[in-house]
Write an enzyme that holds these catalytic residues in place. Sequence first.
Site, short mmCIF file in Angstrom:
data_model
loop_
_atom_site.label_atom_id
_atom_site.label_comp_id
_atom_site.label_asym_id
_atom_site.label_seq_id
_atom_site.Cartn_x
_atom_site.Cartn_y
_atom_site.Cartn_z
N HIS A 85 0.64 -1.35 -0.44
CA HIS A 85 -0.10 -0.28 0.19
C HIS A 85 0.44 0.63 0.40
O HIS A 85 0.37 2.31 -0.83
CB HIS A 85 -1.19 0.27 1.08
CG HIS A 85 -1.96 -0.96 1.84
ND1 HIS A 85 -2.98 -1.85 2.43
CD2 HIS A 85 -1.91 -2.01 0.30
CE1 HIS A 85 -3.21 -2.26 2.23
NE2 HIS A 85 -3.14 -2.97 0.91
N HIS A 243 -8.92 -2.41 -5.14
CA HIS A 243 -7.82 -2.80 -4.22
C HIS A 243 -7.11 -3.93 -5.18
O HIS A 243 -5.82 -3.35 -4.47
CB HIS A 243 -8.61 -3.45 -3.27
CG HIS A 243 -7.47 -3.36 -1.86
ND1 HIS A 243 -6.37 -2.48 -1.52
CD2 HIS A 243 -6.41 -4.07 -1.43
CE1 HIS A 243 -5.66 -3.02 -1.02
NE2 HIS A 243 -5.73 -3.86 -0.92
N ASP A 247 -2.60 -2.87 -4.90
CA ASP A 247 -1.62 -3.89 -4.70
C ASP A 247 -0.42 -4.65 -5.86
O ASP A 247 0.37 -3.89 -5.25
CB ASP A 247 -2.52 -5.22 -4.37
CG ASP A 247 -3.07 -5.42 -3.33
OD1 ASP A 247 -2.52 -4.66 -2.25
OD2 ASP A 247 -4.03 -6.27 -2.49
N HIS A 270 -0.75 -10.68 -5.13
CA HIS A 270 0.68 -10.40 -5.21
C HIS A 270 1.95 -11.25 -5.60
O HIS A 270 2.60 -11.08 -6.34
CB HIS A 270 1.80 -11.07 -3.47
CG HIS A 270 0.75 -9.51 -2.72
ND1 HIS A 270 0.68 -7.97 -3.15
CD2 HIS A 270 -0.77 -9.88 -1.71
CE1 HIS A 270 -0.72 -7.58 -1.97
NE2 HIS A 270 -1.06 -8.36 -1.31
#
Length: 316
Positions: A85, A243, A247, A270
């Site tokens: 973030h 979001h 990321d 991720h």
Amino acid sequence: MGFGLQEYQTSLAARATLSGIGVHSGKPVTVHFHPADADSGVIFQVTGADGSVRELRALHSEVGSTDLCTVLGDPGGPHVATVEHLMAALFGLGIDNVLIELDGGEVPILDGSAAPFVEAFEQAGIEELSVKRRYLRIIKPIRVENGPSWAEFRPYNGTRFEVEIDFSSPAIGRQIFAGDLSASMFRRDIARARTFGFMKDVERLWAAGYALGSSLENSVVIGDDNRVINMGGLRYDNEFARHKVLDAMGDLALAGARFIGCFRSYRGGHKLNATALRRLLADPTAFEIVETSRRQRGRAVEMMAVNSPAYAPWTL
């Protein structure tokens, strides 16, 4: 300047400080952000329990884990967790150089989005430096797949994200966000999107030592009835997809330079973001290093390929 590219590198104009808890460790942490010289990049200084200080550069080569969050360094030793973030805020606002001091091993989760970082950086001020910024321009497609999930970089005249998610939960379902990145777009459309999770997963995560600091104050939580249980509801209709874009921005910022191209993903995370970035940087025929150049006549701006200096992040 053409499709929103910044000609010169930037840093913070003054120091900024934020305090909070780590979403996984549950421990309090304070982080200080300091201005840094051109070509410094983003450097974390992590103070261990014994008082020792370890420097970790915000580069893909330093990634030690991508389970639930992105970790720089050795998860069993000196490290800094949940950097995504914060890195997204730097990437989205176009801040190239900053020294970051932490008194713990995890970046504070704050409200679960990048908005508090954006506010802190804008209060400190963003200063233009006298050294040209270099970009990675995508010149051929690069794609990675993992079962039904995939991610790819494609040539594009700008910096664009197209991220699609697909969850079985009706509270999320299939969502997509697509847009060209600029500082104003990031502030308006991405920065406030919060991390999210399912109530049914909480006990499993706690048992594994994760999410010890997670709460309704820093996460969007989906209950057992497949409804968002946060009193305030969602900040965007498709906050979950936004979001995931946040990321991705944070993970791809670990290239050490902004890219010119389009990043697309389906059911990513991720680990897939990191895999796509490694695949890109491992193929020197897939990108070139460029910087802006003003033509002598008129006000037009064009991109020119440059030789990569020895200190370039993507050579590490």
